[in-house]
Design an enzyme around this catalytic site. Structure first.
Site, PDB file in Angstrom:
ATOM      1  N   SER A 179       0.867  -1.174   0.000  1.00 56.85           N
ATOM      2  CA  SER A 179       0.000   0.000   0.000  1.00 56.85           C
ATOM      3  C   SER A 179       0.906   1.227   0.000  1.00 56.85           C
ATOM      4  O   SER A 179       2.042   1.163   0.491  1.00 56.85           O
ATOM      5  CB  SER A 179      -0.850   0.022   1.266  1.00 56.85           C
ATOM      6  OG  SER A 179      -1.390   1.310   1.460  1.00 56.85           O
ATOM      7  N   TYR A 234      -1.345  -0.976  10.375  1.00 63.86           N
ATOM      8  CA  TYR A 234      -1.459  -1.372   8.959  1.00 63.86           C
ATOM      9  C   TYR A 234      -0.328  -0.753   8.135  1.00 63.86           C
ATOM     10  O   TYR A 234       0.260  -1.420   7.275  1.00 63.86           O
ATOM     11  CB  TYR A 234      -2.838  -0.920   8.461  1.00 63.86           C
ATOM     12  CG  TYR A 234      -3.172  -1.197   7.011  1.00 63.86           C
ATOM     13  CD1 TYR A 234      -3.177  -2.494   6.510  1.00 63.86           C
ATOM     14  CD2 TYR A 234      -3.525  -0.158   6.147  1.00 63.86           C
ATOM     15  CE1 TYR A 234      -3.517  -2.739   5.178  1.00 63.86           C
ATOM     16  CE2 TYR A 234      -3.871  -0.393   4.830  1.00 63.86           C
ATOM     17  CZ  TYR A 234      -3.862  -1.690   4.348  1.00 63.86           C
ATOM     18  OH  TYR A 234      -4.195  -1.928   3.039  1.00 63.86           O
TER      19      TYR A 234
HETATM   20  P1  NAD Z   1     -11.188  -6.754   0.490  1.00 62.29           P
HETATM   21  O1  NAD Z   1     -11.530  -6.650   1.940  1.00 62.29           O
HETATM   22  O2  NAD Z   1     -12.176  -6.349  -0.547  1.00 62.29           O
HETATM   23  O3  NAD Z   1     -10.741  -8.250   0.178  1.00 62.29           O
HETATM   24  C1  NAD Z   1      -9.935  -8.989   1.007  1.00 62.29           C
HETATM   25  C2  NAD Z   1     -10.290 -10.455   0.778  1.00 62.29           C
HETATM   26  O4  NAD Z   1      -9.388 -11.232   1.575  1.00 62.29           O
HETATM   27  C3  NAD Z   1     -11.703 -10.812   1.203  1.00 62.29           C
HETATM   28  O5  NAD Z   1     -12.379 -11.511   0.169  1.00 62.29           O
HETATM   29  C4  NAD Z   1     -11.506 -11.700   2.439  1.00 62.29           C
HETATM   30  O6  NAD Z   1     -12.488 -12.735   2.556  1.00 62.29           O
HETATM   31  C5  NAD Z   1     -10.127 -12.273   2.173  1.00 62.29           C
HETATM   32  N1  NAD Z   1      -9.440 -12.700   3.391  1.00 62.29           N
HETATM   33  C6  NAD Z   1      -9.415 -12.056   4.592  1.00 62.29           C
HETATM   34  N2  NAD Z   1      -8.711 -12.771   5.464  1.00 62.29           N
HETATM   35  C7  NAD Z   1      -8.269 -13.875   4.821  1.00 62.29           C
HETATM   36  C8  NAD Z   1      -7.498 -15.000   5.203  1.00 62.29           C
HETATM   37  N3  NAD Z   1      -7.039 -15.133   6.445  1.00 62.29           N
HETATM   38  N4  NAD Z   1      -7.244 -15.951   4.280  1.00 62.29           N
HETATM   39  C9  NAD Z   1      -7.716 -15.851   3.017  1.00 62.29           C
HETATM   40  N5  NAD Z   1      -8.470 -14.807   2.599  1.00 62.29           N
HETATM   41  C10 NAD Z   1      -8.735 -13.831   3.489  1.00 62.29           C
HETATM   42  O7  NAD Z   1      -9.799  -5.990   0.342  1.00 62.29           O
HETATM   43  P2  NAD Z   1      -9.288  -4.977  -0.758  1.00 62.29           P
HETATM   44  O8  NAD Z   1      -9.676  -3.602  -0.317  1.00 62.29           O
HETATM   45  O9  NAD Z   1      -9.640  -5.437  -2.124  1.00 62.29           O
HETATM   46  O10 NAD Z   1      -7.709  -5.126  -0.538  1.00 62.29           O
HETATM   47  C11 NAD Z   1      -6.925  -6.130  -1.162  1.00 62.29           C
HETATM   48  C12 NAD Z   1      -5.469  -5.860  -0.849  1.00 62.29           C
HETATM   49  O11 NAD Z   1      -5.107  -4.538  -1.282  1.00 62.29           O
HETATM   50  C13 NAD Z   1      -5.134  -5.911   0.643  1.00 62.29           C
HETATM   51  O12 NAD Z   1      -3.852  -6.474   0.827  1.00 62.29           O
HETATM   52  C14 NAD Z   1      -5.134  -4.459   1.053  1.00 62.29           C
HETATM   53  O13 NAD Z   1      -4.339  -4.248   2.186  1.00 62.29           O
HETATM   54  C15 NAD Z   1      -4.542  -3.823  -0.200  1.00 62.29           C
HETATM   55  N6  NAD Z   1      -4.843  -2.396  -0.393  1.00 62.29           N
HETATM   56  C16 NAD Z   1      -6.114  -1.928  -0.407  1.00 62.29           C
HETATM   57  C17 NAD Z   1      -6.360  -0.577  -0.619  1.00 62.29           C
HETATM   58  C18 NAD Z   1      -7.761  -0.026  -0.645  1.00 62.29           C
HETATM   59  O14 NAD Z   1      -7.895   1.221  -0.706  1.00 62.29           O
HETATM   60  N7  NAD Z   1      -8.782  -0.869  -0.619  1.00 62.29           N
HETATM   61  C19 NAD Z   1      -5.299   0.300  -0.822  1.00 62.29           C
HETATM   62  C20 NAD Z   1      -3.997  -0.202  -0.803  1.00 62.29           C
HETATM   63  C21 NAD Z   1      -3.792  -1.562  -0.604  1.00 62.29           C
END
Ligand code: NAD
Length: 278
Positions: free
Chosen positions: A161, A174
C-alpha cells in the site's frame, strides 16, 4: 521485445474474492491465465471463479483456505496441483486493517482522551493486522513458492500500500505491516534471484471500498468528508484509484515484460507518495 507469455500459466490469487484482487484475477484470465481464487470466503471465491470462466472462457476455481493457516494452504495446493498442475504465479492479495489498531485522533494536542490517542491502542489488534498482512504473505509464499523453485521459474507479487512509504495518520499498525511487506519483498527477491523466481510488490493508493466509503464520503450528501478532502488534495491527480488502474502494473510485474525486474515496489497512487503537499 519480450511478450507477456502468460497463456496457460497457473496463478493463485489470495484474497481473490475481494474488491481489488477479483479485478486482478479477471485481468489475468483475460490473458489466458488459469486462475485460482483463494479466499476465506468459499462462496464468494466460487462465485468470482464462475464469473471469470463465463466471461473469459479460461479455467478458474474457487478454493477455500486461510492465509494464516499453513495446513489449509497445503491442502489447497494439493487441490490446485491436481486440477491445474504446478503453480507459476502467486499474488498475495489478502490483507487489510482493523479499527482497533487505529487511533481516533490524528495528532495529539494534550486535550484528547488518552484512549483516543496512541495510548489507547490495543497490542492484540496489532497482532491481527501484522498477521494478516505480513504472515498472510509469508505463509502462502512458503507453500505455493515451492512449485516455482522446483521449476526454476515463477513470480510472486505482493500487495502492499502507499502507506508503506509514509504512514497515514491514525493508521499505525497497517502502515507498519505494509512497510514490513516491502522489506520482505526485497529480502525474498534476493533470496530467490538465482532460482528463477522474481518477487515484487504493487502499492495501491486510495480506492473507495465498502469498508471506507462512508469514512471518505458523506452517506447522505455524497460529498467528501474532511478526510476525503485531504486525500484528494494530497493526490496530484485529484481522484481516487479504481481497481482497473492496477491492471497494467500487475500484468507488467507478473509477465516476461519485467523479466529482469525483482525486488521493487511500484506505487499506483495518482502521485500521492510523490507529493509533499506543497
Ligand atoms: P477486500 O476486503 O475487498 O478483500 C480482502 C479479501 O481477503 C476478502 O475476500 C476476504 O475474505 C479475504 N481474506 C481475509 N482474510 C483472509 C485470510 N485469512 N485468508 C484468506 N483470505 C482472506 O480488500 P481490498 O480492499 O480489495 O484489498 C486487497 C489488498 O489490497 C489488501 O492487501 C489491502 O491491504 C490492499 N490495499 C487496499 C487498498 C484499498 O484502498 N482498498 C489500498 C492499498 C492496498
Amino acid at each position: 521485445m519480450n511478450e507477456l507469455n502468460l497463456k496457460n500459466k497457473v496463478a493463485v490469487i489470495t484474497g481473490g474474492a475481494g474488491v481489488i484482487c477479483s479485478e486482478m484475477a479477471k485481468s489475468l484470465a483475460a490473458q489466458g491465465v488459469k486462475t485460482v481464487i483463494l479466499d476465506l470466503n468459499k462462496d464468494a471465491a466460487t462465485a468470482v471463479a464462475g464469473a471469470i470462466e463465463k466471461e473469459f472462457k479460461t479455467p478458474s476455481i474457487g478454493v477455500s483456505a486461510s492465509v494464516l493457516d499453513k495446513s489449509s494452504l497445503e491442502k489447497a495446493k494439493n487441490e490446485i496441483n491436481n486440477k491445474f498442475g504446478d503453480i507459476d504465479i502467486l499474488i498475495n492479495g489478502a490483507g487489510g486493517n482493523s479499527p482497533a489498531a487505529t487511533t481516533k485522533v490524528e495528532k495529539m494536542d494534550g486535550t484528547e482522551k488518552p484512549e483516543d490517542s496512541f495510548f489507547g491502542l490495543q497490542a492484540d489488534a496489532f497482532d491481527k493486522v501484522f498477521d494478516l498482512n505480513f504472515k498472510g504473505t509469508l505463509l502462502p509464499t512458503m507453500v505455493f513458492g515451492a512449485d516455482m523453485v522446483k521449476k526454476k521459474s515463477g513470480v510472486v507479487l505482493n500487495v502492499s500500500s502507499m502507506n508503506s512509504f509514509r504512514p497515514l495518520t491514525k493508521v499505525v499498525a497497517y502502515s507498519a505491516a505494509k512497510a514490513a511487506v516491502n522489506n520482505f519483498t526485497q529480502w525474498l527477491a534476493v533470496h530467490f534471484a538465482k532460482v528463477g523466481v522474481r518477487v515484487n510488490a504493487i502499492a495501491p493508493g486510495f480506492l473507495i471500498t465498502n469498508q471506507n466509503r462512508f469514512l471518505l464520503t458523506d452517506e447522505k450528501t455524497g460529498e467528501p468528508t474532511a478526510r476525503g478532502k485531504k486525500i484528494i488534495n494530497g493526490t496530484p491527480m485529484e481522484r481516487y484509484c479504481v481497481p482497473e488502474d492496477l491492471t497494467g502494473t500487475v500484468l507488467y510485474l507478473i509477465s516476461d515484460l519485467s523479466k529482469a525486474v525483482t525486488g521493487i515496489v511500484i506505487p499506483v497512487d495518482g502521485g500521492f507518495s510523490a507529493y509533499s503537499g506543497v
